[in-house]
Design an enzyme around this catalytic site. Sequence first.
Site, PDB file in Angstrom:
ATOM      1  N   GLY A  11      37.848 -83.131 -37.077  1.00  0.00           N
ATOM      2  CA  GLY A  11      37.827 -83.440 -38.514  1.00  0.00           C
ATOM      3  C   GLY A  11      36.627 -84.310 -38.844  1.00  0.00           C
ATOM      4  CB  SER A 131      44.491 -98.952 -43.958  1.00  0.00           C
ATOM      5  OG  SER A 131      44.114 -99.455 -45.218  1.00  0.00           O
ATOM      6  CE  LYS A 186      46.692 -96.216 -44.493  1.00  0.00           C
ATOM      7  NZ  LYS A 186      46.528 -95.176 -45.410  1.00  0.00           N
ATOM      8  CG  HIS A 189      48.634-100.656 -46.167  1.00  0.00           C
ATOM      9  ND1 HIS A 189      47.875 -99.705 -46.824  1.00  0.00           N
ATOM     10  CD2 HIS A 189      47.811-101.708 -45.961  1.00  0.00           C
ATOM     11  CE1 HIS A 189      46.652-100.175 -47.002  1.00  0.00           C
ATOM     12  NE2 HIS A 189      46.585-101.378 -46.479  1.00  0.00           N
ATOM     13  CG  ASN A 190      48.499 -96.230 -48.511  1.00  0.00           C
ATOM     14  OD1 ASN A 190      48.122 -96.996 -47.640  1.00  0.00           O
ATOM     15  ND2 ASN A 190      47.967 -95.041 -48.686  1.00  0.00           N
ATOM     16  CD  GLU A 193      45.532 -99.322 -51.300  1.00  0.00           C
ATOM     17  OE1 GLU A 193      45.630 -99.345 -50.058  1.00  0.00           O
ATOM     18  OE2 GLU A 193      44.973 -98.395 -51.916  1.00  0.00           O
ATOM     19  CE  LYS A 263      42.833 -88.803 -52.365  1.00  0.00           C
ATOM     20  NZ  LYS A 263      42.039 -89.052 -51.151  1.00  0.00           N
ATOM     21  NE  ARG A 448      80.334 -96.523 -60.316  1.00  0.00           N
ATOM     22  CZ  ARG A 448      80.858 -96.486 -59.107  1.00  0.00           C
ATOM     23  NH1 ARG A 448      81.439 -97.571 -58.603  1.00  0.00           N
ATOM     24  NH2 ARG A 448      80.818 -95.400 -58.386  1.00  0.00           N
TER      25      ARG A 448
HETATM   26  P1  NBP Z   1      39.686 -84.962 -45.931  1.00  0.00           P
HETATM   27  O1  NBP Z   1      41.067 -85.416 -46.234  1.00  0.00           O
HETATM   28  O2  NBP Z   1      38.792 -84.591 -47.053  1.00  0.00           O
HETATM   29  O3  NBP Z   1      39.804 -83.721 -44.928  1.00  0.00           O
HETATM   30  C1  NBP Z   1      38.644 -83.069 -44.486  1.00  0.00           C
HETATM   31  C2  NBP Z   1      38.850 -82.498 -43.114  1.00  0.00           C
HETATM   32  O4  NBP Z   1      40.034 -81.701 -43.076  1.00  0.00           O
HETATM   33  C3  NBP Z   1      37.706 -81.584 -42.734  1.00  0.00           C
HETATM   34  O5  NBP Z   1      37.465 -81.728 -41.360  1.00  0.00           O
HETATM   35  C4  NBP Z   1      38.271 -80.211 -43.054  1.00  0.00           C
HETATM   36  O6  NBP Z   1      37.658 -79.172 -42.321  1.00  0.00           O
HETATM   37  C5  NBP Z   1      39.680 -80.385 -42.603  1.00  0.00           C
HETATM   38  N1  NBP Z   1      40.595 -79.384 -43.155  1.00  0.00           N
HETATM   39  C6  NBP Z   1      40.980 -79.134 -44.418  1.00  0.00           C
HETATM   40 BR1  NBP Z   1      40.335 -79.998 -45.898  1.00  0.00          BR
HETATM   41  N2  NBP Z   1      41.866 -78.145 -44.527  1.00  0.00           N
HETATM   42  C7  NBP Z   1      42.051 -77.739 -43.274  1.00  0.00           C
HETATM   43  C8  NBP Z   1      42.877 -76.741 -42.705  1.00  0.00           C
HETATM   44  N3  NBP Z   1      43.687 -75.999 -43.466  1.00  0.00           N
HETATM   45  N4  NBP Z   1      42.843 -76.575 -41.384  1.00  0.00           N
HETATM   46  C9  NBP Z   1      42.054 -77.348 -40.606  1.00  0.00           C
HETATM   47  N5  NBP Z   1      41.257 -78.317 -41.091  1.00  0.00           N
HETATM   48  C10 NBP Z   1      41.262 -78.523 -42.393  1.00  0.00           C
HETATM   49  O7  NBP Z   1      38.927 -86.015 -44.985  1.00  0.00           O
HETATM   50  P2  NBP Z   1      38.916 -87.610 -44.994  1.00  0.00           P
HETATM   51  O8  NBP Z   1      38.721 -88.161 -46.364  1.00  0.00           O
HETATM   52  O9  NBP Z   1      37.971 -87.974 -43.909  1.00  0.00           O
HETATM   53  O10 NBP Z   1      40.386 -87.994 -44.543  1.00  0.00           O
HETATM   54  C11 NBP Z   1      40.966 -87.558 -43.321  1.00  0.00           C
HETATM   55  C12 NBP Z   1      42.395 -88.049 -43.289  1.00  0.00           C
HETATM   56  O11 NBP Z   1      42.393 -89.479 -43.336  1.00  0.00           O
HETATM   57  C13 NBP Z   1      43.245 -87.601 -44.462  1.00  0.00           C
HETATM   58  O12 NBP Z   1      44.566 -87.406 -44.064  1.00  0.00           O
HETATM   59  C14 NBP Z   1      43.178 -88.772 -45.406  1.00  0.00           C
HETATM   60  O13 NBP Z   1      44.300 -88.840 -46.282  1.00  0.00           O
HETATM   61  C15 NBP Z   1      43.161 -89.936 -44.442  1.00  0.00           C
HETATM   62  N6  NBP Z   1      42.543 -91.159 -44.941  1.00  0.00           N
HETATM   63  C16 NBP Z   1      41.447 -91.119 -45.731  1.00  0.00           C
HETATM   64  C17 NBP Z   1      40.866 -92.295 -46.196  1.00  0.00           C
HETATM   65  C18 NBP Z   1      39.642 -92.276 -47.054  1.00  0.00           C
HETATM   66  O14 NBP Z   1      39.252 -93.352 -47.533  1.00  0.00           O
HETATM   67  N7  NBP Z   1      38.998 -91.125 -47.259  1.00  0.00           N
HETATM   68  C19 NBP Z   1      41.423 -93.515 -45.826  1.00  0.00           C
HETATM   69  C20 NBP Z   1      42.520 -93.535 -44.982  1.00  0.00           C
HETATM   70  C21 NBP Z   1      43.079 -92.347 -44.553  1.00  0.00           C
HETATM   71  P3  NBP Z   1      36.454 -78.326 -42.962  1.00  0.00           P
HETATM   72  O15 NBP Z   1      35.241 -79.174 -42.787  1.00  0.00           O
HETATM   73  O16 NBP Z   1      36.444 -77.111 -42.150  1.00  0.00           O
HETATM   74  O17 NBP Z   1      36.791 -78.097 -44.407  1.00  0.00           O
END
Ligand code: NBP
Length: 485
Positions: A11, A131, A186, A189-190, A193, A263, A448
């Site tokens: 990812g 987080s 987590k 936590h959210n 937040e 979200k 009731r």
């Molecule tokens: P995203 O939540 O935007 O996910 C992107 C990744 O998921 C890419 O590698 C994408 O592959 C893959 N993906 C998707 Br979209 N659909 C898919 C599928 N059907 N099968 C396989 N792979 C798939 O990335 P992120 O913002 O880095 O967050 C990653 C995780 O961390 C999420 O669960 C998010 O909620 C959590 N999180 C995010 C943050 C933040 O600040 N962004 C903070 C804390 C936690 P591709 O490149 O092939 O499309």
Amino acid sequence: MEQRADIALIGLAVMGQNLILNMNDHGYTVVAYNRTVSKVDDFLNDQAKGRDTILGAHSIEEMMALLKRPRKIMLMVKAGKAVDDFIETLLPHLASGDLIIDGGNSHFPDTIRRTKYLESKGLLYIGTGVSGGEEGARFGPSIMPGGSPQAWPLVKDIFQAISAKTPAGEPCCDWVGEDGAGHYVKMTHNGIEYGDMQLICEAYQLMKEGLHMTNEQMHAAFTEWNKGELDSYLIEITRDILGYKDEQGEYVVDKILDTAGQKGTGKWTTVSSLDLGMPVTLIGEAVYARCVSAMKEERVTASAILQGPKTTIEGGREAFVEDIRKALLASKIVSYAQGFMLLREAAKEYNWKLNYGGIALMWRGGCIIRSVFLGKIKEAFERQPDLVNLLLDGYFRDVLASCQQSWRRVVAQAAQAGTPVPAFMTALAFYDGYRTARLPANLLQAQRDYFGAHTYERVDRPRGEFFHTNWTGRGGSVSAGVYTV
Ligand code: NBP
């Protein structure tokens, strides 16, 4: 191919890339993979350029061949179906004792299900909250792992190395508990937040609409607040936002449309609180406040139809700003107390042994709710690990007592001025409800029993004995066993 990678990360979006760089900075060899395989080379040629201990894999087979055993594979993909799909893709390639880690924002029931599923196949599973956003992932997130307990020693060193540290140098990462415990913590936590953000927004609204303070004046107030008990990441960024101007020299905050997005983790927390019968009212109000904000067009229409008082708050500005600060602190204490009540009930429901002081420590650094205040919560649980409620801890009891008059003035003035402060109000209502020995639920039970023969317990009889009154003379003496309203 040499098995030399300590861990694989699948990812390569913002979180995954930064976690890889963070692990690599701490001496770990990481193999990177992504569903869209071209992103592997993009990453290797860009952010990971020149790092020969970040390896790229162009297929699952290649990734597996590079991993030391037992193999540790971390998913940082979109929560939901993507996680299940990757688990299925990985399964045929795994051997007994291998570990899959889901670091995304998965819903805890999914993590409970996945842990059971993988354990049934002789594999290990961790669902972990991460987080701190992009910056946290890169330089030190708060990490909240739960799942198969045997998996923890396999990743403990890596996770604690890359996690944020408290000012005293303790890692903001420790084992939370079995199956979904990490993702539950987590989620909570959210939710907290959401509550913290709403409280800050209500303080802003009172300063702006009630006291007619300028952004500069509010920036100065938040600067002061951040030096004391409210010292926290969210107060700090609010201070900076209020001082931020664009190229035209105008404040960006004033140009942003007043409709909040979400979200879903705040909603999950509220739904879980209802399922468990825990009054986590402040997070609930924070979620609903976002929903009200999203009804922009309706609000604009209603603002021309529905009457209310002038929003101006009379009295000295300086004194009222201090009242707002105290109301914010007191409401925040209630919100965290409610959050920990929820965790305690969830631990009972799902058979987790949660370490509440340890959880406060994990949130002390790296994450969005990081604050000096969490250090006080940790101390409270250290003083009394079986503390029934944070409000009953001596320190918090005294802070609440010292904030109380200000808090009541703020809520009363906001009501008089017609300024919506749902989180301040619900916090005070909870505080008053929690400290009231006799609530009007005697009347409620009578109602009731009147309409549904639901029975009641009596103040002059032992608990567990149930009585029914034939209130109208028309009903019988039969009481309802299963029908509940
Ligand atoms: P995203 O939540 O935007 O996910 C992107 C990744 O998921 C890419 O590698 C994408 O592959 C893959 N993906 C998707 Br979209 N659909 C898919 C599928 N059907 N099968 C396989 N792979 C798939 O990335 P992120 O913002 O880095 O967050 C990653 C995780 O961390 C999420 O669960 C998010 O909620 C959590 N999180 C995010 C943050 C933040 O600040 N962004 C903070 C804390 C936690 P591709 O490149 O092939 O499309």
